[in-house]
Motif scaffolding. Sequence first.
Motif, mmCIF file in Angstrom:
data_model
loop_
_atom_site.group_PDB
_atom_site.id
_atom_site.type_symbol
_atom_site.label_atom_id
_atom_site.label_comp_id
_atom_site.label_asym_id
_atom_site.label_seq_id
_atom_site.Cartn_x
_atom_site.Cartn_y
_atom_site.Cartn_z
ATOM 1 N N SER A 2 75.702 56.037 -56.121
ATOM 2 C CA SER A 2 74.971 54.518 -56.789
ATOM 3 C C SER A 2 74.823 53.863 -55.332
ATOM 4 C CB SER A 2 75.981 54.063 -57.743
ATOM 5 O OG SER A 2 75.410 52.452 -58.088
ATOM 6 N N ILE A 3 75.719 53.859 -54.486
ATOM 7 C CA ILE A 3 75.492 53.033 -53.402
ATOM 8 C C ILE A 3 74.247 53.753 -52.649
ATOM 9 C CG2 ILE A 3 76.466 52.566 -51.082
ATOM 10 C CD1 ILE A 3 79.250 52.318 -52.354
ATOM 11 N N ILE A 4 74.146 54.949 -52.410
ATOM 12 C CA ILE A 4 73.235 55.512 -51.829
ATOM 13 C C ILE A 4 71.693 55.232 -52.606
ATOM 14 C CG2 ILE A 4 72.031 57.886 -51.195
ATOM 15 C CD1 ILE A 4 74.884 58.783 -50.860
ATOM 16 N N ASP A 5 71.745 55.447 -53.779
ATOM 17 C CA ASP A 5 70.916 55.266 -54.509
ATOM 18 C C ASP A 5 70.225 53.616 -54.477
ATOM 19 O OD1 ASP A 5 70.504 57.566 -55.318
ATOM 20 O OD2 ASP A 5 71.401 57.564 -57.107
ATOM 21 N N ASN A 6 70.873 52.827 -54.078
ATOM 22 C CA ASN A 6 70.463 51.483 -54.017
ATOM 23 C C ASN A 6 70.229 50.771 -52.716
ATOM 24 O OD1 ASN A 6 70.691 50.185 -56.925
ATOM 25 N ND2 ASN A 6 72.657 51.510 -56.836
ATOM 26 N N ILE A 7 70.413 51.806 -51.821
ATOM 27 C CA ILE A 7 70.406 51.499 -50.373
ATOM 28 C C ILE A 7 68.790 51.112 -50.224
ATOM 29 C CG2 ILE A 7 70.110 52.268 -47.987
ATOM 30 C CD1 ILE A 7 72.896 53.470 -48.240
ATOM 31 N N PRO A 8 68.236 50.190 -49.584
ATOM 32 C CA PRO A 8 66.738 49.952 -49.448
ATOM 33 C C PRO A 8 66.213 50.822 -48.419
ATOM 34 C CG PRO A 8 67.538 48.073 -48.649
ATOM 35 C CD PRO A 8 68.887 48.967 -49.019
ATOM 36 N N GLY A 9 66.408 52.154 -48.380
ATOM 37 C CA GLY A 9 65.903 52.931 -47.416
ATOM 38 C C GLY A 9 66.144 54.402 -47.570
ATOM 39 N N ILE A 10 66.386 55.185 -46.468
ATOM 40 C CA ILE A 10 66.550 56.949 -46.565
ATOM 41 C C ILE A 10 67.853 57.102 -45.998
ATOM 42 C CG2 ILE A 10 65.631 58.917 -45.887
ATOM 43 C CD1 ILE A 10 62.995 57.564 -45.957
ATOM 44 N N THR A 11 68.735 57.797 -46.638
ATOM 45 C CA THR A 11 69.989 58.265 -46.132
ATOM 46 C C THR A 11 69.833 59.834 -45.956
ATOM 47 O OG1 THR A 11 70.999 58.581 -48.176
ATOM 48 C CG2 THR A 11 71.437 56.598 -47.087
ATOM 49 N N TYR A 12 70.443 60.281 -44.864
ATOM 50 C CA TYR A 12 70.158 61.650 -44.296
ATOM 51 C C TYR A 12 71.364 62.347 -43.812
ATOM 52 C CZ TYR A 12 69.390 60.393 -39.786
ATOM 53 O OH TYR A 12 69.343 59.913 -38.541
#
Length: 472
Positions: free
Chosen positions: A48-58
């Motif tokens: 949920s945190i990753i989905d709501n980050i206003p950017g890209i996680t990798y």
Amino acid sequence: MPERWCKMTGVSPSYGALVQRVEELTCALTQAELCAESERAQRVQCQSIIDNIPGITYRCLTDQDFTTVFIRGGIPSQPEASVALLEAARTAMARVIHPDDLPLVRDIVHHQVAEGGDFDLEYRLALAGEAVCWVNDRGSLTVAEAGDFRYLDGMLLDVTARKQAQQALHESEARFRVLVDHSPDLIWLVGPDGVVSYVSPSSALQLGYPASFWCGKLWSDLIHPDDVAACKHYGSEIQVRRSGFPGPEYRIRHADGSWRWHAASAEPVYDDEEQLACYVAISRDVDDRKRREQQVLQMAYHDPLTGLANRPLFMDRLGLALARARREDTVVAIGLLDLDLFKEVNDAFGHDVGDQLLCAVAHRMQGMLRESDTVARFGGDEFVLILSDLDRVEAVQSAADKIIDCFERPFCLGEREVQITTSMGLALYPDDGHDAEEIIKLADQAMYRAKRSGRNCWAMFSNPLGGEATGL
């Protein structure tokens, strides 16, 4: 199905030990279920945190292509471009980094990773066409438990808007710098304490000093002492109005030692607490204009040959002198004189020598008169005097004697000496007349009486002391 009976043999534990074992197994199973549930909850929370980050996680490998292990998210400001971007980056992050930035990204990341540190840098992602997206990439190195894999875990945040704002600000500052550096006018920054903190480069062209010369100096030490009061008053008016307006014209010192006329306009600048932070002033060299104005005034109010006052200036000063005499109950004398036998000098030596003689006479009379007196040339060899602030007639007669006596010495005109005398007529205010033109006419009549008396003397139109008033 027929029932079958079996016989079990073995060692049977006691009932109490069996119950304890069952409880232990039940507790272990419950704890395992709770841990599994907690892990599931943590995974859901992290997702949920990753989905709501206003950017890209990798997560990617540390190879040259930054081979992608995991990528998720998007660029909120460009949702359509995000889909293609993520698709392109699923195999390798290097595929979406702008080609011009990729070598620098590799160098910085590999250098910081080699030292085991975090990385924080900004670069461009290549979108469809020629579009780009600026991102801030922050991450760190993660080493797998087995030690055989090294990962880069990072997050990309869209900073395009900030970069565009910075670029616009940089371009604006560059344009402003070009304007300031190439402006023919001087641009000043002066603190509330009067200390100069900045002067534009045109200082060298206008005043002969480098811009650094002025910094740290009081502006009042740089301008003509006679102009300081007017400039300080202007600064006070700016503070009262809290806005700028055209200021006074003043003189400022040039590197060659001369004074140059400048005209300035200043604007106050206030900080967030509405306190005066500084003055921004623009000054322009008006020295040529001032000199032309002075030349025009000189031509309009002065005799072009001798530099003495001409008729318009003389009449203006005479009006002021008569008005003051009325207020203070004093005497004003008008003296009108011409040079005896001046025509013979012109005929004998030429008009150039005659002009030199007129200039020498003007200079000598100016030197013997008071500052409050005026000597003017009306034309030819005719001069007119204003002797003001006299308290008695005897003072007029004493002044007339000095004027006649100053012609006793010959005039040196180059290698030639010329001897000449003068005849002068005097008329008084208020004894002889109350009007300026009338008094001048009466002085002219008195001058001709002096000439008839043999020249080289003065005559007064009337003699308040009684008898004929003539000075020989």
